[in-house]
Design an enzyme around this catalytic site. Structure first.
Site, PDB file in Angstrom:
ATOM      1  N   ALA A  71       0.826  -1.079   0.010  1.00 24.97           N
ATOM      2  CA  ALA A  71       0.093   0.047   0.022  1.00 24.97           C
ATOM      3  C   ALA A  71       0.998   1.438   0.211  1.00 24.97           C
ATOM      4  O   ALA A  71       0.941   2.116   0.875  1.00 24.97           O
ATOM      5  CB  ALA A  71      -1.025  -0.098   1.202  1.00 24.97           C
ATOM      6  N   GLY A  91       5.935   8.244   1.143  1.00 26.55           N
ATOM      7  CA  GLY A  91       7.187   7.790   2.406  1.00 26.55           C
ATOM      8  C   GLY A  91       8.039   6.661   1.749  1.00 26.55           C
ATOM      9  O   GLY A  91       9.094   6.673   1.812  1.00 26.55           O
ATOM     10  N   HIS A  92       7.233   5.587   1.307  1.00 29.54           N
ATOM     11  CA  HIS A  92       8.060   4.348   0.851  1.00 29.54           C
ATOM     12  C   HIS A  92       8.853   4.606  -0.362  1.00 29.54           C
ATOM     13  O   HIS A  92      10.041   4.318  -0.245  1.00 29.54           O
ATOM     14  CB  HIS A  92       6.794   3.149   0.489  1.00 29.54           C
ATOM     15  CG  HIS A  92       6.206   2.678   1.603  1.00 29.54           C
ATOM     16  ND1 HIS A  92       4.713   2.943   1.294  1.00 29.54           N
ATOM     17  CD2 HIS A  92       6.287   2.161   2.625  1.00 29.54           C
ATOM     18  CE1 HIS A  92       4.209   2.421   2.760  1.00 29.54           C
ATOM     19  NE2 HIS A  92       5.086   1.873   3.432  1.00 29.54           N
ATOM     20  N   GLN A 135       4.016  -9.820  12.902  1.00 25.60           N
ATOM     21  CA  GLN A 135       4.022  -8.524  13.584  1.00 25.60           C
ATOM     22  C   GLN A 135       2.657  -7.944  14.132  1.00 25.60           C
ATOM     23  O   GLN A 135       2.704  -6.931  14.593  1.00 25.60           O
ATOM     24  CB  GLN A 135       4.866  -7.658  13.080  1.00 25.60           C
ATOM     25  CG  GLN A 135       4.363  -6.926  11.396  1.00 25.60           C
ATOM     26  CD  GLN A 135       5.295  -6.370  11.002  1.00 25.60           C
ATOM     27  OE1 GLN A 135       6.590  -6.819  10.442  1.00 25.60           O
ATOM     28  NE2 GLN A 135       5.382  -4.927  11.052  1.00 25.60           N
ATOM     29  N   GLY A 193      12.419   4.225   7.424  1.00 25.48           N
ATOM     30  CA  GLY A 193      11.979   5.249   7.670  1.00 25.48           C
ATOM     31  C   GLY A 193      11.895   5.727   9.167  1.00 25.48           C
ATOM     32  O   GLY A 193      11.615   4.770  10.057  1.00 25.48           O
ATOM     33  N   LYS A 201       9.637   7.603  10.478  1.00 24.22           N
ATOM     34  CA  LYS A 201       8.368   7.375  10.970  1.00 24.22           C
ATOM     35  C   LYS A 201       8.025   6.341  11.833  1.00 24.22           C
ATOM     36  O   LYS A 201       7.522   6.610  12.817  1.00 24.22           O
ATOM     37  CB  LYS A 201       7.475   7.086   9.657  1.00 24.22           C
ATOM     38  CG  LYS A 201       6.014   6.445   9.901  1.00 24.22           C
ATOM     39  CD  LYS A 201       5.221   7.490  10.320  1.00 24.22           C
ATOM     40  CE  LYS A 201       3.810   6.869  10.051  1.00 24.22           C
ATOM     41  NZ  LYS A 201       3.545   5.653  10.834  1.00 24.22           N
ATOM     42  N   SER A 208       0.948   7.350   5.662  1.00 24.63           N
ATOM     43  CA  SER A 208       1.065   5.780   6.058  1.00 24.63           C
ATOM     44  C   SER A 208       0.060   5.107   5.464  1.00 24.63           C
ATOM     45  O   SER A 208      -1.037   5.443   5.205  1.00 24.63           O
ATOM     46  CB  SER A 208       0.460   5.809   7.742  1.00 24.63           C
ATOM     47  OG  SER A 208       0.062   4.649   8.300  1.00 24.63           O
ATOM     48  N   SER A 209       0.341   3.899   5.388  1.00 22.40           N
ATOM     49  CA  SER A 209      -0.763   2.998   4.426  1.00 22.40           C
ATOM     50  C   SER A 209      -2.163   2.911   5.217  1.00 22.40           C
ATOM     51  O   SER A 209      -3.103   2.665   4.657  1.00 22.40           O
ATOM     52  CB  SER A 209      -0.033   1.536   4.424  1.00 22.40           C
ATOM     53  OG  SER A 209       1.349   1.480   3.972  1.00 22.40           O
ATOM     54  N   ARG A 210      -1.838   3.129   6.492  1.00 30.74           N
ATOM     55  CA  ARG A 210      -3.121   2.936   7.336  1.00 30.74           C
ATOM     56  C   ARG A 210      -4.196   4.404   7.223  1.00 30.74           C
ATOM     57  O   ARG A 210      -5.070   4.395   7.452  1.00 30.74           O
ATOM     58  CB  ARG A 210      -2.814   2.984   8.856  1.00 30.74           C
ATOM     59  CG  ARG A 210      -2.418   1.378   9.172  1.00 30.74           C
ATOM     60  CD  ARG A 210      -2.138   1.394  10.635  1.00 30.74           C
ATOM     61  NE  ARG A 210      -2.012   0.050  11.071  1.00 30.74           N
ATOM     62  CZ  ARG A 210      -0.917  -0.747  10.930  1.00 30.74           C
ATOM     63  NH1 ARG A 210       0.079   0.121  10.802  1.00 30.74           N
ATOM     64  NH2 ARG A 210      -0.764  -1.891  11.627  1.00 30.74           N
TER      65      ARG A 210
HETATM   66  P1  AMP Z   1       5.356  -0.180   6.158  1.00 32.49           P
HETATM   67  O1  AMP Z   1       5.102  -0.614   4.837  1.00 32.49           O
HETATM   68  O2  AMP Z   1       4.524   0.649   6.871  1.00 32.49           O
HETATM   69  O3  AMP Z   1       5.990  -1.360   7.235  1.00 32.49           O
HETATM   70  O4  AMP Z   1       6.876   0.878   6.010  1.00 32.49           O
HETATM   71  C1  AMP Z   1       8.049   0.198   5.255  1.00 32.49           C
HETATM   72  C2  AMP Z   1       8.993   1.249   5.539  1.00 32.49           C
HETATM   73  O5  AMP Z   1       8.658   2.599   4.990  1.00 32.49           O
HETATM   74  C3  AMP Z   1       9.493   1.303   7.024  1.00 32.49           C
HETATM   75  O6  AMP Z   1      10.961   1.639   7.013  1.00 32.49           O
HETATM   76  C4  AMP Z   1       8.806   2.629   7.537  1.00 32.49           C
HETATM   77  O7  AMP Z   1       9.411   3.412   8.590  1.00 32.49           O
HETATM   78  C5  AMP Z   1       9.058   3.464   6.092  1.00 32.49           C
HETATM   79  N1  AMP Z   1       7.843   4.515   6.156  1.00 32.49           N
HETATM   80  C6  AMP Z   1       6.560   4.327   6.315  1.00 32.49           C
HETATM   81  N2  AMP Z   1       5.855   5.625   6.367  1.00 32.49           N
HETATM   82  C7  AMP Z   1       6.585   6.373   5.891  1.00 32.49           C
HETATM   83  C8  AMP Z   1       6.906   7.882   5.916  1.00 32.49           C
HETATM   84  N3  AMP Z   1       5.719   8.756   5.937  1.00 32.49           N
HETATM   85  N4  AMP Z   1       7.972   8.494   5.565  1.00 32.49           N
HETATM   86  C9  AMP Z   1       9.126   7.871   5.427  1.00 32.49           C
HETATM   87  N5  AMP Z   1       9.301   6.403   5.573  1.00 32.49           N
HETATM   88  C10 AMP Z   1       8.047   5.978   5.862  1.00 32.49           C
END
Ligand code: AMP
Length: 285
Positions: free
Chosen positions: A32, A36-37, A61, A149, A151, A187-189
């Site tokens: 998603a 940021g990703h 997790q 990130g 984040k 955020s994906s959420r």
């Molecule tokens: P996730 O898909 O939420 O597990 O995030 C995957 C990676 O993307 C992790 O290293 C997160 O910290 C990073 N990430 C998620 N949201 C952001 C954001 N808004 N800015 C920068 N990195 C992000």
């Protein structure tokens, strides 16, 4: 962009790339994807020969199974975004490739207080699952550099500690939090926020920013109480708002007590749990 679902095929390709002297930057994600990703992919592309991204919604997790069920899954949109961002290889494994039946790959390292505070209190088992999947993915991909990130601040302090404990040669690169124009951390959420909660959610970043000025002159207990009140008043249900040392993650009572202070927050916006953080003093190492 090559797309892999099988560990053996990805490793065969990566081995060839390593033999050809290519450096590999790796960003693990749960899909998603948002800007940021993609900032992690751009950083990897800028610093390495190849950017590899994984998309895996890691069941171990999620302490809340309905959160796992509702986690957005958008493989086609994600693939298009990664292609556009110049990603070289996408790894989208099924669960059995990451966790082969019969093998217990659980990471049993002692993270001391790092996984006990904040998220550790509200999401029991979350960091064991996170560390396990990150270790497994690193063993598969064997990148030179790992992109994560800011984040997820607590997550990256635990990953940094894990790399140290394992004597890993992988270099961790921390990328700044990408935000919406109104300050909400991407955020994906966020996709699951109702319009009302989406409108309220920027209060999280406003509260973090307010804490930055307030903490210079007031004790943590006062700043924390005001922050929780502000979040409640906006219609959110905060779980914690903590002012911690950026390395140990232990609470900091007064501004002068640490050179590196981070404010970390988790709050429910309706049925969606959001986290964010802001460095108040010092710099992320
Ligand atoms: P996730 O898909 O939420 O597990 O995030 C995957 C990676 O993307 C992790 O290293 C997160 O910290 C990073 N990430 C998620 N949201 C952001 C954001 N808004 N800015 C920068 N990195 C992000």
């Amino acid at each position: 962009m090559l797309v892999f679902t099988q560990v053996a095929e990805l490793q065969y390709w990566l081995d060839g790339q390593r033999r050809a002297g290519k450096t590999i930057g790796f960003a693990p994600t749960m899909g998603a994807l948002h800007t940021g990703h993609l900032s992690l992919v751009h950083a990897a592309k800028a610093e390495c020969d190849l950017a590899v991204v994984s998309i895996f919604v890691n069941p171990t997790q999620f302490n809340d199974l309905s959160d796992l069920d509702k986690y957005p899954r958008l493989p086609e949109e994600d693939t298009a975004l990664l292609l556009d961002a110049g990603c070289d290889a996408l790894f989208m494994p099924p669960v059995a490739e990451v966790y082969p039946p019969g093998d217990d790959l659980t990471v049993l390292l002692d993270f001391r207080q790092l996984d006990q505070v904040m998220e550790g209190v509200f999401r029991p088992g979350h960091f064991t699952g996170m560390a396990t999947v990150v270790k497994r993915l690193l063993d598969i991909v064997q990148p030179h550099r790992l992109y994560m990130g800011q984040k997820d601040y607590q997550q990256l302090t635990i990953v940094r500690d894990m790399l140290r404990q394992l004597d890993s040669p992988v270099h961790l690169v921390i990328c700044p939090t990408t935000r919406e124009p109104d300050g909400l951390a991407m955020s994906s959420r966020n996709l699951r926020l109702t319009p009302e909660m989406r409108a309220a959610a920027p209060v999280i970043y406003e509260t973090l920013q307010a804490a930055k000025t307030e903490f210079e002159t007031r004790p943590a207990a006062v700043v924390q109480a005001q922050a929780l009140e502000r979040l409640h008043a906006a219609g959110l249900r905060p779980e914690y708002f903590d002012l911690v040392d950026g390395i140990s993650l232990l609470p900091v009572a007064h501004w002068a007590d640490s050179d590196f202070i981070v404010a970390c927050v988790a709050a429910w916006a309706g049925a969606v749990r959001l986290i964010d953080n802001l460095v108040l003093k010092g710099q992320t190492p």
